[in-house]
Design a protein around this motif. Sequence first.
Motif, mmCIF file in Angstrom:
data_model
loop_
_atom_site.group_PDB
_atom_site.id
_atom_site.type_symbol
_atom_site.label_atom_id
_atom_site.label_comp_id
_atom_site.label_asym_id
_atom_site.label_seq_id
_atom_site.Cartn_x
_atom_site.Cartn_y
_atom_site.Cartn_z
ATOM 1 N N LEU A 1 -19.763 -23.657 -4.799
ATOM 2 C CA LEU A 1 -20.331 -22.903 -5.909
ATOM 3 C C LEU A 1 -20.811 -21.528 -5.445
ATOM 4 C CD1 LEU A 1 -21.202 -22.706 -8.842
ATOM 5 C CD2 LEU A 1 -23.329 -23.866 -8.208
ATOM 6 N N ALA A 2 -21.394 -21.467 -4.257
ATOM 7 C CA ALA A 2 -21.863 -20.176 -3.733
ATOM 8 C C ALA A 2 -20.710 -19.187 -3.625
ATOM 9 C CB ALA A 2 -22.533 -20.374 -2.376
ATOM 10 N N TYR B 1 -20.267 -24.787 -18.702
ATOM 11 C CA TYR B 1 -21.356 -24.744 -17.733
ATOM 12 C C TYR B 1 -21.612 -23.296 -17.348
ATOM 13 C CZ TYR B 1 -21.476 -29.766 -16.894
ATOM 14 O OH TYR B 1 -21.624 -31.110 -17.039
ATOM 15 N N THR B 2 -22.843 -22.843 -17.597
ATOM 16 C CA THR B 2 -23.231 -21.519 -17.137
ATOM 17 C C THR B 2 -23.701 -21.641 -15.694
ATOM 18 O OG1 THR B 2 -25.502 -21.790 -17.892
ATOM 19 C CG2 THR B 2 -23.923 -20.780 -19.453
ATOM 20 N N LEU B 3 -24.006 -20.523 -15.087
ATOM 21 C CA LEU B 3 -24.421 -20.505 -13.692
ATOM 22 C C LEU B 3 -25.611 -21.424 -13.436
ATOM 23 C CD1 LEU B 3 -23.895 -19.309 -10.931
ATOM 24 C CD2 LEU B 3 -25.286 -17.345 -11.571
ATOM 25 N N ASN B 4 -26.625 -21.369 -14.290
ATOM 26 C CA ASN B 4 -27.797 -22.225 -14.102
ATOM 27 C C ASN B 4 -27.437 -23.702 -14.224
ATOM 28 O OD1 ASN B 4 -29.267 -19.882 -13.908
ATOM 29 N ND2 ASN B 4 -30.078 -20.000 -15.973
ATOM 30 N N GLU B 5 -26.631 -24.027 -15.217
ATOM 31 C CA GLU B 5 -26.267 -25.427 -15.454
ATOM 32 C C GLU B 5 -25.398 -25.987 -14.342
ATOM 33 O OE1 GLU B 5 -26.308 -25.050 -20.320
ATOM 34 O OE2 GLU B 5 -24.490 -24.560 -19.201
ATOM 35 N N ILE B 6 -24.450 -25.210 -13.865
ATOM 36 C CA ILE B 6 -23.566 -25.715 -12.815
ATOM 37 C C ILE B 6 -24.329 -25.850 -11.486
ATOM 38 C CG2 ILE B 6 -22.576 -23.538 -12.018
ATOM 39 C CD1 ILE B 6 -19.859 -24.984 -11.865
ATOM 40 N N PHE B 7 -25.316 -24.980 -11.283
ATOM 41 C CA PHE B 7 -26.148 -25.086 -10.080
ATOM 42 C C PHE B 7 -26.905 -26.410 -10.083
ATOM 43 C CE2 PHE B 7 -30.270 -24.415 -7.990
ATOM 44 C CZ PHE B 7 -29.832 -24.166 -6.701
ATOM 45 N N GLU B 8 -27.527 -26.750 -11.213
ATOM 46 C CA GLU B 8 -28.249 -28.026 -11.314
ATOM 47 C C GLU B 8 -27.288 -29.211 -11.172
ATOM 48 O OE1 GLU B 8 -31.504 -28.427 -11.231
ATOM 49 O OE2 GLU B 8 -31.724 -26.247 -11.173
ATOM 50 N N PHE B 9 -26.109 -29.100 -11.787
ATOM 51 C CA PHE B 9 -25.103 -30.145 -11.672
ATOM 52 C C PHE B 9 -24.706 -30.344 -10.210
ATOM 53 C CE2 PHE B 9 -20.752 -31.585 -11.276
ATOM 54 C CZ PHE B 9 -20.659 -32.624 -12.189
ATOM 55 N N ALA B 10 -24.464 -29.248 -9.501
ATOM 56 C CA ALA B 10 -24.015 -29.325 -8.107
ATOM 57 C C ALA B 10 -25.075 -29.948 -7.215
ATOM 58 C CB ALA B 10 -23.621 -27.940 -7.605
ATOM 59 N N LYS B 11 -26.344 -29.603 -7.435
ATOM 60 C CA LYS B 11 -27.419 -30.202 -6.633
ATOM 61 C C LYS B 11 -27.428 -31.717 -6.817
ATOM 62 C CE LYS B 11 -31.230 -28.226 -7.812
ATOM 63 N NZ LYS B 11 -32.567 -27.615 -7.967
ATOM 64 N N ALA B 12 -27.370 -32.162 -8.071
ATOM 65 C CA ALA B 12 -27.387 -33.597 -8.359
ATOM 66 C C ALA B 12 -26.125 -34.269 -7.815
ATOM 67 C CB ALA B 12 -27.513 -33.833 -9.862
ATOM 68 N N TRP B 13 -24.980 -33.625 -7.983
ATOM 69 C CA TRP B 13 -23.713 -34.178 -7.519
ATOM 70 C C TRP B 13 -23.732 -34.391 -6.000
ATOM 71 C CZ3 TRP B 13 -19.342 -35.949 -9.896
ATOM 72 C CH2 TRP B 13 -18.213 -36.123 -9.096
ATOM 73 N N ASP B 14 -24.164 -33.376 -5.268
ATOM 74 C CA ASP B 14 -24.201 -33.483 -3.805
ATOM 75 C C ASP B 14 -25.137 -34.592 -3.347
ATOM 76 O OD1 ASP B 14 -22.310 -31.527 -3.279
ATOM 77 O OD2 ASP B 14 -23.795 -29.938 -2.961
ATOM 78 N N ALA B 15 -26.234 -34.802 -4.075
ATOM 79 C CA ALA B 15 -27.183 -35.857 -3.709
ATOM 80 C C ALA B 15 -26.603 -37.249 -3.947
ATOM 81 C CB ALA B 15 -28.476 -35.698 -4.510
#
Length: 164
Positions: free
Chosen positions: A31-32, A50-64
């Motif tokens: 994402l970065a 997915y906007t930038l904020n939404e995809i960032f939150e999605f990616a954090k949860a996904w990686d976890a």
Amino acid sequence: METMNEKDKQNHEYAEEGFWTGHYHYLLQALAIATNRCQVWRLVETGDVYTLNEIFEFAKAWDAEHELKKGQFYMVTIEGAIGISPGLEYLTKWMFTPMEPGKERDFLLQELQEKLDRMAAEEQAERAPSDSPQGGERGNLPPSTLDFDEEATVAAPPPLPKVP
């Protein structure tokens, strides 16, 4: 000098591998890179935006929740699409694709720019009193005391066009 623990060493290796190969171990790493190319995506499976904020939150949860198996990696296209590969690039399953041009994307980009502008203004307002010399306001100082280098001044990019 602090020594790195095993997890830090592994993450350092993943970051270096991503730099050289374009294969990322975390969705957040991909994402970065993708954010330099795109700021609004669609989830391939559902078409959800997915906007930038939404995809960032999605990616954090996904990686976890989703650790990659050995050999797997995330990829980013030149346009900013993000996919997960089982180990061979041509088998990549695309997760997010850039949103197509149009009024909806323009509106979302405008909203994002306005939100970023508000956040920057709030941050600047919070810092303003502590940044000024002797606790005074910079605007009240005589011009000769301001640190200003005209050649180093960089103009901000123009605002995004308003969508009717």
